[in-house]
Design an enzyme around this catalytic site. Structure first.
Site, short mmCIF file in Angstrom:
data_model
loop_
_atom_site.label_atom_id
_atom_site.label_comp_id
_atom_site.label_asym_id
_atom_site.label_seq_id
_atom_site.Cartn_x
_atom_site.Cartn_y
_atom_site.Cartn_z
N LEU A 517 4.18 61.26 138.06
CA LEU A 517 2.83 60.74 137.80
C LEU A 517 2.86 59.51 136.91
CD1 LEU A 517 0.97 64.09 137.10
CD2 LEU A 517 0.76 62.67 139.13
N ARG A 519 5.27 57.36 133.41
CA ARG A 519 6.32 57.36 132.41
C ARG A 519 5.75 56.86 131.10
NH1 ARG A 519 11.78 56.97 134.18
NH2 ARG A 519 11.79 57.56 136.37
N GLY A 520 6.09 57.53 130.03
CA GLY A 520 5.62 57.08 128.72
C GLY A 520 6.80 56.87 127.81
N SER A 522 7.85 58.70 125.53
CA SER A 522 8.65 59.88 125.23
C SER A 522 9.14 60.63 126.46
CB SER A 522 7.87 60.81 124.31
OG SER A 522 6.55 60.91 124.76
N LYS A 539 5.55 67.22 131.42
CA LYS A 539 6.21 66.07 130.80
C LYS A 539 7.63 66.46 130.41
CE LYS A 539 5.50 63.15 126.79
NZ LYS A 539 4.45 62.86 125.81
N ASP A 633 -1.44 56.55 118.46
CA ASP A 633 -1.17 55.68 119.60
C ASP A 633 -2.37 55.68 120.54
OD1 ASP A 633 0.28 53.88 121.06
OD2 ASP A 633 1.57 55.36 122.01
#
Ligand SMILES: *[C@@H]1O[C@H](CO)[C@@H](O)[C@H](O)[C@H]1NC(C)=O
Ligand SMILES: *[C@@H]1O[C@H](CO)[C@@H](O)[C@H](O)[C@H]1NC(C)=O
Ligand SMILES: *[C@@H]1O[C@H](CO)[C@@H](O)[C@H](O)[C@H]1NC(C)=O
Ligand SMILES: *[C@@H]1O[C@H](CO)[C@@H](O)[C@H](O)[C@H]1NC(C)=O
Ligand SMILES: *[C@@H]1O[C@H](CO)[C@@H](O)[C@H](O)[C@H]1NC(C)=O
Ligand SMILES: *[C@@H]1O[C@H](CO)[C@@H](O)[C@H](O)[C@H]1NC(C)=O
Length: 799
Positions: A517, A519-520, A522, A539, A633
């Site tokens: 879905l 990418r972040g 972390s 995640k 954030d």
């Protein structure tokens, strides 16, 4: 047929034999590995100046890294996971067939790995520059160690927005220490001391402004490089040259464990390093170098020393500072007095600075405040008084025009200090000790003195967290469900909503991590469906080892939170090296996709309701949560929209629990995303919930304008912060001028005038007040909710 098959077999055997032979040479092919303890198994650069393999700091502690081949002792320039050594037996670095390079310990636990899974990696090579790279068959670089520096930058290796150098902990402990080199959000390259106690910028000179320091903040490219000639050039206009400038000399830029940044050049004839540039000529100017309560003094060589009444905490770690020899609680209950140390100051941590006042007034200010640990007083002019909440960054110099006065119990009888002739005095049976501050000549490697305590205590700390988790689980269970059916159930079911999943359950739910879905920072997020048909977002946290801390912070925070504008967490998985979080699945992508994309975009009503919902979610986090939480954030990518376009705030990976008020409210690590980061990240101020208010302000202004901050046009291209300031100033002027014609020019033109003037004005005013530089002028999220709700029912936009 048989014949042919055995020929192939023979050929393959030959192949693998050949691979085994070539191991100690230039490249590692897919499927190859390097084992610890085998002297012959290394990767070397073609010109043999660098070697990559396992190095040892003690009998059973090994790291995987890159070092200069010729220097002895080894000069290590890069390490795979510096905070986690591996055992001497059974550990290995493998280039797996799936494309990842990974480092495993004797029990097969993964200590480190690259993010190149399912990339078409053909080989791992070490280049002449000292860069360890993973290449595809066409020779293109897919991963490089240059992107993940530890404490050293090599010539041609750029320092960028996303990289930093972190010092080693001490001479014989290569773990991450307290001192860092990186670009601040103001685009200025700086050195910062980031110990558990303090976070202080000490280079460039914090007493001067950017321009006086010869830097600028307008160039947001944030890149620096040391070239082959020994010239260092940074985008903030910092420039310097190694004193032996010229080609053909091996150099490195290293942040040493004493906090100084130095360029070293290798002397060909002796194979020793010489310092050819350093950031600070006075070692005592490195803030935090001596730790809490300690004073850095030149006697004449730099030393850390403890004031009378204090003793050194750990004589092998000179950053650890000094401990009071008296019971510190006496300061609150008993009569106190002050110990004067002339020509000395402790930098920062001022509760109050006042002038002009007399010494007596200054003393009374400190006496009245229980947080005060001492005060600095200088007679200069009229009498300057600084009341200190902590005694850090201590520094003494014969020409310093102030004295520090340290609060001590009346019953203590220390001798009169004479800091420049440290005849160390006996105080209440303890010896006020001194420690010599590191000098470049001391940077040799001592392989016998590995401080295992550090490694073990880290592991122990994680163990404690895990145990606490089990206990909490049990507590919940006993309270809510009586005696558990089994021990297993007790561990797994923490509450009916929140549980632990096994890795195989998650693997099944996500169809083996099929549908990505997003990418972040972390980790990667996958879609999944649980056996009870709930759709979830899973995640997977990237760097296993580093993420532990983040992982436990995230679950313990999120497990407790339940609000319609915050993404729910339903569970987690902690299965050997796998660290996963299971979230509720939110249908309609993140906010950025709905306001910045070319095609469809949110209408006004939806935008306003997103602004209100976000404010409610953040207000809940800040004010009503079980524990006070700062998100840190806030940005459009972290605001998800459900099928009714209700916002849900996601990604608490960066959140950190924090007590209300008190000394614990200071963050030690900079987090967040450029553009949405409040100015206090760059300064020395404590980080509070007001950083989220700032991020929120930027997001709602972007939403009103339908434009990313970096697309806001300003005449003099001054970077994002300036574009924002410019916008706020001009808009305020127009508002003050009266009328409402200005508003058409501000609101997203794609709305074609279909918006509520009152609501737009409220949002713009709120946004502008949220991005005030002075965090005390920003509203709280609760008051933002209040303001926005007052305009919520208006519906004049069809007019
Ligand atoms: C910003 O710095 C980079 C790297 O030093 C340089 O190439 C670029 O020209 C600079 N940009 C401006 C606008 O000065
Ligand atoms: C470094 O050397 C270059 C010449 O190669 C010179 O132009 C530059 O001014 C020098 N920089 C400093 C800070 O001395
Ligand atoms: C040092 O040694 C390297 C390789 O041995 C050589 O290429 C280089 O020219 C030498 N540099 C000097 C300054 O002698
Ligand atoms: C320093 O003080 C703390 C608290 O007063 C104590 O727990 C610790 O053991 C002390 N350390 C040393 C080395 O005396
Ligand atoms: C600092 O002390 C002065 C004098 O007592 C007082 O007037 C002032 O309000 C104090 N400032 C702060 C920020 O506490
Ligand atoms: C948002 O969700 C609704 C309902 O699930 C769907 O019809 C719509 O297409 C979605 N919009 C976007 C932009 O994904």
């Amino acid at each position: 047929m048989m014949m042919r098959r055995s020929l192939i077999l023979l050929f393959c055997l030959f192949c693998s034999f050949h691979i085994a032979i070539s191991r100690s040479h230039f490249a590692l092919k897919r499927g190859d590995s390097i084992s610890v303890g085998k002297e012959s198994e290394f990767i070397t650069s073609p010109d043999n100046s660098f070697t990559c393999g396992f190095y040892s700091l003690g009998t059973n502690a090994n790291w995987f890294g890159v070092w200069f081949t010729r220097t002895n002792p080894k000069t290590v320039v890069w390490t795979a996971n510096r905070n986690r050594p591996v055992n001497v037996k059974g550990s290995k670095a493998t280039l797996r067939r799936d494309g990842t390079m990974l480092l495993t310990d004797v029990d097969d636990s993964v200590v480190w790995q690259t993010n190149t899974i399912s990339a078409n990696v053909a080989a791992a090579e070490l280049l002449d520059s000292g860069n360890l790279v993973l290449k595809n068959p066409r020779g293109e670089i897919l991963w490089q160690s240059f992107d993940f520096p530890t404490d050293t930058l090599l010539p041609s290796q750029p320092l960028t927005k996303s990289t930093r150098l972190t010092s080693a902990l001490s001479m014989d402990n290569y773990g991450s220490g307290y001192f860092n080199l990186y670009y601040g959000s103001d685009n200025v390259l700086r050195l910062i001391s980031d110990s558990p106690d303090t976070s202080t910028i000490y280079w460039p000179n914090p007493d001067r402004d950017i321009y006086w320091n010869g830097r600028t903040n307008y160039n947001s490219s944030r890149i620096a490089v040391l070239d082959e000639m020994g010239r260092f050039v940074s985008s903030d206009l910092l420039q310097f040259n190694a004193s032996d400038m010229g080609y053909g000399i091996k150099r490195r830029l290293t942040i040493d464990y004493d906090g100084n940044l130095r360029v070293y050049s290798l002397d060909n004839s002796t194979s020793l390093w010489a310092v050819t540039w350093q950031a600070l000529t006075q070692p005592c100017n490195v803030k935090g170098v001596c730790g809490r309560n300690a004073i850095c003094v030149y006697a004449p060589e730099p030393k850390c020393t403890c004031p009378p009444g204090f003793m050194v905490k750990d004589s092998s770690d000179w950053n650890s500072g000094c401990n009071a020899t008296f019971d510190e609680t006496l300061l609150n209950s008993e009569k106190v007095k002050f110990l004067e140390i002339p020509h000395t100051d402790f930098y920062g941590f001022d509760l109050n600075s006042t002038s002009p006042v007399t010494l007596e007034t200054c003393r009374d200010l400190c006496l009245k405040d229980y947080r005060c640990q001492g005060f600095s007083y200088r007679l200069l002019g009229q009498g300057l008084c600084y009341v200190k909440s902590a005694l850090l960054n201590g520094y003494a110099s014969p020409d310093f025009p102030a004295s520090i006065y340290i609060k001590i119990p009346d019953s203590l009888e220390p001798s009169k200090p004479n800091i420049f002739h440290p005849v160390i005095s006996q105080v209440c049976g303890s010896i006020a000790a001194e420690i010599t501050v590191g000098l470049p000549s001391m940077y040799s490697f001592n392989s016998k003195k590995v401080r295992w305590a550090y490694v073990y205590s880290f592991a122990a700390a994680l163990g404690v967290i895990e145990a606490t988790f089990v206990l909490i689980g049990w507590w919940f269970l006993f309270r809510k469900h009586g005696v558990p059916a089994s021990v297993e159930a007790g561990y797994r079911m923490i509450s009916s909503q929140f549980r632990q999943y096994s890795y195989s359950e998650i693997k099944k739910a996500t169809g083996n991590f099929k549908e990505e879905l997003g990418r972040g920072g972390s980790g990667v997020v996958y879609r999944g469906v649980l056996p009870d048909e709930r759709v979830v977002a899973v995640k997977r946290l990237g760097d296993v080892y580093q993420a532990q801390e983040e992982y436990f912070a995230e679950i313990s925070t999120l497990g407790k939170i339940n609000h319609m504008n915050l993404v729910r967490i339903w569970g987690f998985c902690s299965d050997r090296r796998h660290r996963l979080l299971v979230y509720e699945y939110i249908d309609n992508l993140s906010l950025d996709k709905h306001i910045f994309s070319g095609g469809s975009h949110l209408g006004w009503k939806q935008r306003y309701s997103v602004a209100v919902g976000m404010a409610k979610g953040l207000a809940y986090l800040h004010h009503e949560c079980l524990e006070w939480v700062i998100h840190c954030d806030v940005k459009p990518e972290n605001i998800l929209l459900d099928s009714d376009f209700q916002p849900k705030i996601a990604d608490f990976g960066l959140a950190k629990l924090s007590q209300r008020e008190g000394p614990g409210t200071e963050f030690t690590r900079v987090r967040g995303t450029k553009g949405y980061m409040a100015p206090e990240w760059a300064s020395n101020h404590p980080i509070t919930a007001k950083v989220d208010v700032y991020g929120y302000g930027v997001v709602i202004l972007e939403m009103v304008r339908g434009l990313r901050l970096y697309d806001w046009v300003v005449e003099d291209d001054d970077g994002d912060e300036a574009a924002l300031a410019n916008f706020c100033r001009k808009t305020m002027e127009k508002m003050d001028f009266g009328g409402s014609a200005w508003i058409e020019g501000v609101v997203d033109p794609r709305l074609e005038g279909k918006f509520s003037r009152n609501q737009a004005t409220a949002l713009i005013r709120t946004g502008i007040s949220c991005v005030e530089d002075d965090r005390n002028k920003r509203p709280t999220m609760a008051s933002v909710v209040q303001t926005l709700l007052e305009c919520e029912d208006e519906d004049e936009h069809e007019a």
